[in-house]
Design a protein around this motif. Structure first.
Motif, PDB file in Angstrom:
ATOM      1  N   LEU A 125      36.047  44.243  47.633  1.00 56.11           N
ATOM      2  CA  LEU A 125      37.119  44.607  46.693  1.00 56.11           C
ATOM      3  C   LEU A 125      37.125  46.125  46.478  1.00 56.11           C
ATOM      4  N   GLY A 131      37.581  51.509  41.975  1.00 51.75           N
ATOM      5  CA  GLY A 131      36.392  50.742  41.648  1.00 51.75           C
ATOM      6  C   GLY A 131      36.692  49.885  40.437  1.00 51.75           C
ATOM      7  N   ASP A 133      39.392  50.115  38.434  1.00 56.44           N
ATOM      8  CA  ASP A 133      40.798  49.711  38.369  1.00 56.44           C
ATOM      9  C   ASP A 133      41.132  48.924  39.645  1.00 56.44           C
ATOM     10  N   ALA A 134      40.741  47.650  39.611  1.00 59.13           N
ATOM     11  CA  ALA A 134      40.798  46.830  40.829  1.00 59.13           C
ATOM     12  C   ALA A 134      42.221  46.643  41.354  1.00 59.13           C
ATOM     13  N   ALA A 178      48.844  43.549  41.029  1.00 56.70           N
ATOM     14  CA  ALA A 178      48.028  42.509  40.366  1.00 56.70           C
ATOM     15  C   ALA A 178      48.834  41.269  39.984  1.00 56.70           C
ATOM     16  N   ARG A 179      50.161  41.428  39.882  1.00 57.02           N
ATOM     17  CA  ARG A 179      50.996  40.278  39.494  1.00 57.02           C
ATOM     18  C   ARG A 179      51.777  39.766  40.699  1.00 57.02           C
ATOM     19  N   ARG A 247      29.630  37.922  36.697  1.00 57.25           N
ATOM     20  CA  ARG A 247      29.124  38.697  35.548  1.00 57.25           C
ATOM     21  C   ARG A 247      28.074  37.910  34.768  1.00 57.25           C
ATOM     22  N   GLY A 368      31.349  45.259  37.792  1.00 57.74           N
ATOM     23  CA  GLY A 368      32.094  45.777  36.648  1.00 57.74           C
ATOM     24  C   GLY A 368      31.186  46.477  35.657  1.00 57.74           C
ATOM     25  N   ILE A 376      37.737  44.294  28.816  1.00 56.64           N
ATOM     26  CA  ILE A 376      38.081  42.859  28.943  1.00 56.64           C
ATOM     27  C   ILE A 376      37.828  42.139  27.610  1.00 56.64           C
ATOM     28  N   ARG A 379      40.489  43.214  24.997  1.00 61.70           N
ATOM     29  CA  ARG A 379      41.808  42.613  25.300  1.00 61.70           C
ATOM     30  C   ARG A 379      41.854  41.153  24.878  1.00 61.70           C
TER      31      ARG A 379
END
Ligand code: COS
Length: 384
Positions: A125, A131, A133-134, A178-179, A247, A368, A376, A379
């Motif tokens: 990835l 890095g 900001d995937a 991303a969408r 994670r 991450g 994350i 949010r």
């Protein structure tokens, strides 16, 4: 929670602890010099089924639950972290995309070989300019007749030098990103246009290699998009859900290392007491030890609770990030404190504390950074 595990699993866990003490610990310091895990150890890990912990039994793995899998990581990270890293991508980020979103045919083709340790799986990835900001990756995949053509460079790819199969995240629609504009591909070593750079020289995890992976008009069969053509554009979600579990695993690794560091400190403190420390000095060190115990206990509860939540089908996106931040930062604090207790002895490259201190620092970056995890978490809290 650990006591709720089956007798059969407990036997397996003890077998792994024994393997760590008898086989992995003795080679730990030599690996730092050689920067390579001996082939014999990799073979032993294969025989123990360690490459297929999380892969279901029907695809040749051990089919462990999340809580069982992280318990095994805790055991394996009681020594040089490179061993867990060697099996980690095959159990996690390298294979889970295929398991979650792959077609039945893809699962049957790849997972049994990955579980057997025959084919190492890796996850590509990260890029030099993307890095954290995937969604900002620039590796592209364009469909031409019956092939996808991939172009781009991936960076810091764990196990790339031994991987036979890569889960590669690439842009298929520049506007949507991303969408709906990022897809996940299965790329095999040997496909034309794929090349691997030399291993990075890192401060820790020296026996676990990360490399650059370059795609130059790399030809990937049309059917190698994860989930088939109806999953074009869905790869960002695949990558993110794979990272959720990753994670949690990082949290387990940090916890295993912290537990080991604390045990080494206990031994050292007992010796210092025998050597005749002053009462006040003993009390100061005991307070440090108590703080280690408190933090490890809290970290373990968080980790097991989140693993259990996942095993019961819950969404763990925010909790996995919380676990990662707490466990990895806790392990770094404990490793620092251990150096105070060991003094100069802890700074010697012949001392396990020195290796663990460097290893645990990397856990705060892998899969991450702490800052990304906090984004994350915040949010998700704001969404509620
Ligand atoms: N599981 C499933 N889907 C997810 C998800 C998750 N954990 N997280 C995000 N998504 C989905 C979102 O729901 C959204 O889709 P919809 O619009 O259909 O709802 C889409 O993915 C985009 O999500 P988001 O808006 O959060 O994307 P961002 O570009 O803002 O992503 C973060 C931000 C920080 C989450 C992402 O860039 C990230 O995780 N970066 C770190 C990468 C990393 O860990 N690298 C380490 C090296 S890889 S080993």
């Amino acid at each position: 929670m650990a006591s709720a595990m089956s007798e059969e699993f407990e036997k397996f866990r003890l077998k792994i602890r024994n393997f760590v003490e008898k086989e992995l610990d003795p080679v730990s310091i030599k690996i730092e010099q050689d920067t390579k895990i001996p082939d014999k150890i990799v073979d032993q890990m294969r025989q123990l089924g360690l490459f297929g912990l999380s892969i279901p039994k029907e695809y040749g793995g051990l089919g462990l639950s999340t809580i069982e899998e992280i318990t095994i990581y805790e055991e394996i990270t009681r020594t040089n972290a490179c061993h867990r890293s060697r099996i980690g991508t095959s159990n996690g980020i390298g294979s889970m995309g295929i398991l979650y979103d792959g077609t039945e045919e893809q699962k049957r083709k790849y997972l049994p070989r990955i579980a057997a340790g025959e084919w190492t799986a890796a996850f590509a990835l990260t890029e030099p300019d993307a890095g954290s900001d995937a969604a900002n990756i620039s590796t592209s995949a364009v469909l031409k007749d019956d092939h996808w053509v991939l172009n781009g460079t991936k960076q810091f790819i764990t196990n790339a030098d031994t991987a036979r199969v890569f889960t590669v995240i690439a842009v298929t629609d520049e506007q949507k990103r991303a969408r709906g504009g990022v897809s996940a591909f299965i790329v095999e070593q040997g496909m034309p246009g794929l090349s691997i750079g030399s291993a990075d020289l890192k401060m820790g995890l020296k026996g676990s290699h990360t490399n650059e992976v370059v795609f130059k008009d790399c030809q990937v069969p049309k059917e190698n998009i994860i989930g088939g053509m109806e999953k074009v554009g869905e790869g960002f979600k695949t990558a993110m859900s794979v990272l959720d579990k990753g994670r949690l695993s990082m949290g387990a690794c940090a916890l295993g290392a912290a537990q080991k560091i604390m045990e080494l400190c206990i031994e050292k403190i007992k010796n210092k007491i025998i050597e005749g420390l002053q009462k006040k000095e003993i009390q100061a060190i005991q307070f440090d030890l108590a703080d280690m115990g408190i933090q490890i206990y809290a970290a373990r509860q968080m980790l097991y609770n989140t693993a259990s939540l996942r095993d019961h089908g819950g969404n763990i996106t925010a909790e996995a990030s919380m676990v990662k931040v707490f466990c990895t930062e806790m392990a770094s604090r404990i490793a620092e404190k251990a150096i105070d207790i060991f003094e100069m002895d802890g700074c010697l490259t012949s001392n396990q504390i020195e290796i663990l201190l460097r290893d645990v620092r990397l856990y705060r970056i892998y899969e991450g950074t702490s800052e990304i995890q906090r984004i994350i978490i915040a949010r998700n809290l704001l969404k509620k």
